[in-house]
Design an enzyme around this catalytic site. Structure first.
Site, PDB file in Angstrom:
ATOM      1  N   ASP A  69      12.916 -18.227  51.981  1.00 56.92           N
ATOM      2  CA  ASP A  69      12.587 -17.055  52.693  1.00 56.92           C
ATOM      3  C   ASP A  69      13.477 -15.942  52.778  1.00 56.92           C
ATOM      4  O   ASP A  69      14.513 -16.204  52.929  1.00 56.92           O
ATOM      5  CB  ASP A  69      12.006 -17.496  54.317  1.00 56.92           C
ATOM      6  CG  ASP A  69      11.769 -15.596  54.903  1.00 56.92           C
ATOM      7  OD1 ASP A  69      12.204 -14.931  54.762  1.00 56.92           O
ATOM      8  OD2 ASP A  69      10.992 -15.912  55.410  1.00 56.92           O
ATOM      9  N   TYR A 161       8.674   0.997  57.829  1.00 58.26           N
ATOM     10  CA  TYR A 161       9.377   1.378  55.805  1.00 58.26           C
ATOM     11  C   TYR A 161       9.893   2.165  54.951  1.00 58.26           C
ATOM     12  O   TYR A 161      10.519   1.700  54.372  1.00 58.26           O
ATOM     13  CB  TYR A 161       7.110   0.944  55.282  1.00 58.26           C
ATOM     14  CG  TYR A 161       7.508   0.827  53.964  1.00 58.26           C
ATOM     15  CD1 TYR A 161       7.584  -0.270  53.286  1.00 58.26           C
ATOM     16  CD2 TYR A 161       6.773   1.926  52.798  1.00 58.26           C
ATOM     17  CE1 TYR A 161       7.946  -0.337  51.767  1.00 58.26           C
ATOM     18  CE2 TYR A 161       7.728   1.641  51.752  1.00 58.26           C
ATOM     19  CZ  TYR A 161       7.359   0.537  51.348  1.00 58.26           C
ATOM     20  OH  TYR A 161       8.154   0.468  49.768  1.00 58.26           O
ATOM     21  N   THR A 196       0.347  -2.670  42.712  1.00 57.73           N
ATOM     22  CA  THR A 196       0.662  -4.198  42.230  1.00 57.73           C
ATOM     23  C   THR A 196      -0.359  -4.552  43.669  1.00 57.73           C
ATOM     24  O   THR A 196      -0.719  -3.970  43.754  1.00 57.73           O
ATOM     25  CB  THR A 196       2.220  -4.591  42.714  1.00 57.73           C
ATOM     26  OG1 THR A 196       2.046  -3.643  44.267  1.00 57.73           O
ATOM     27  CG2 THR A 196       3.185  -3.544  42.036  1.00 57.73           C
TER      28      THR A 196
END
Length: 276
Positions: A69, A161, A196
């Site tokens: 991670d 984001y 994607t």
């Protein structure tokens, strides 16, 4: 025109690439083209299933899969060490791992969501650099970050984001200055829309999901939303010796989307004026 297999092979012959988020989307396309260009690749993912899926799509020797991670320092420290132990060196760190959820304005974003975005998208770069920079000093290697156009122009209901991608742009430029004395280049790619798995999930979360495909085509001046291979080609260039005098660059791979957003807005204004 895509590069031929022979040309691709010459670009990364015997290089070792540490690639985060390399099991799907843009990362998987990068893994394919890096391998075709002659690179050995250490692919990092936090998902066993994603690793298994990638193994069925990637062929050839010289690929190491590591479950880690990027937001966990101990994981990345271990992944860097395992990569060096396996391949003997690292020439490139490509920070591609990222998440985009949630699709919310700031006031609707929970603290947990905010922290998760920054931990993966920004702290991930911190961790790979922190534990990998000494290896790059040995090879006079380079770092590539996967940013986004929204880090520059912003995006509705994606404040957190967009903020992480803005941070990527700033980090890229500052890191380029910090590591230039060691011969280490640091660049970023900044895509707009790219099909994607993550984008397909995102598209279903939008207020008007039924029209999102047409919207994504329209925001690109070239008229379509591409697959991840167009970004992978740009990434290959930036990490290769062909870009040896390029550093601190945020390369748009957008099909003119920064112009296309205006095109969509102007079209909307025209439609409204027609109704007056």
């Amino acid at each position: 025109m895509r590069l031929t297999s022979t040309t691709k092979y010459m670009l990364l012959s015997d290089k070792v690439v540490f690639l985060t988020g390399g099991t799907e989307g843009i990362g998987l396309e990068c893994a394919k083209i890096y391998s075709a260009a002659g690179a050995k690749i250490s692919i990092i993912s936090n998902s066993t299933q994603s690793i298994n899926d990638a193994q069925s799509k990637l062929y050839g020797d010289g690929i190491l899969y590591l479950k880690a991670d990027v937001s966990v320092a101990a994981d990345i420290k271990q992944a860097i060490a395992e990569t060096v132990a396996f391949f003997g060196r690292i020439d490139v760190i490509h920070n591609n791992a990222g998440i985009s959820n949630p699709s919310k304005a700031v006031h609707d974003t929970t603290e947990e969501e905010w922290n998760a975005l920054f931990d993966v998208n920004v702290k991930g770069v911190y961790n790979t650099t922190r534990f990998g920079i000494e290896e790059l000093k040995k090879t006079r290697g380079n770092i590539l970050n996967t940013g986004s156009l929204v880090g520059d122009i912003g995006q509705e209901i994606h404040a957190a984001y967009s903020a992480t991608k803005g941070a990527i742009s700033a980090l890229t430029k500052s890191m380029a200055l910090d590591y230039a004395p060691y011969g280490i280049r640091v660049n970023a790619v900044a895509p707009a829309g790219v099909w994607t798995p993550m984008l397909r999930v995102w598209s279903q979360q939008q207020p008007d999901a039924a029209s999102i495909e047409n919207y994504l085509d329209d925001i690109h001046a070239l008229g379509y939303c591409p697959e991840g291979d167009v970004v992978a080609d740009a990434c290959l260039f930036l990490i290769s010796e062909q870009a040896r005098f390029i550093t601190g660059c945020i390369l748009p791979v957008t099909g003119g989307a920064e112009l296309g957003y205006r095109r969509v807005i102007n079209q909307t204004i025209q439609e409204k004026s027609d109704l007056i």
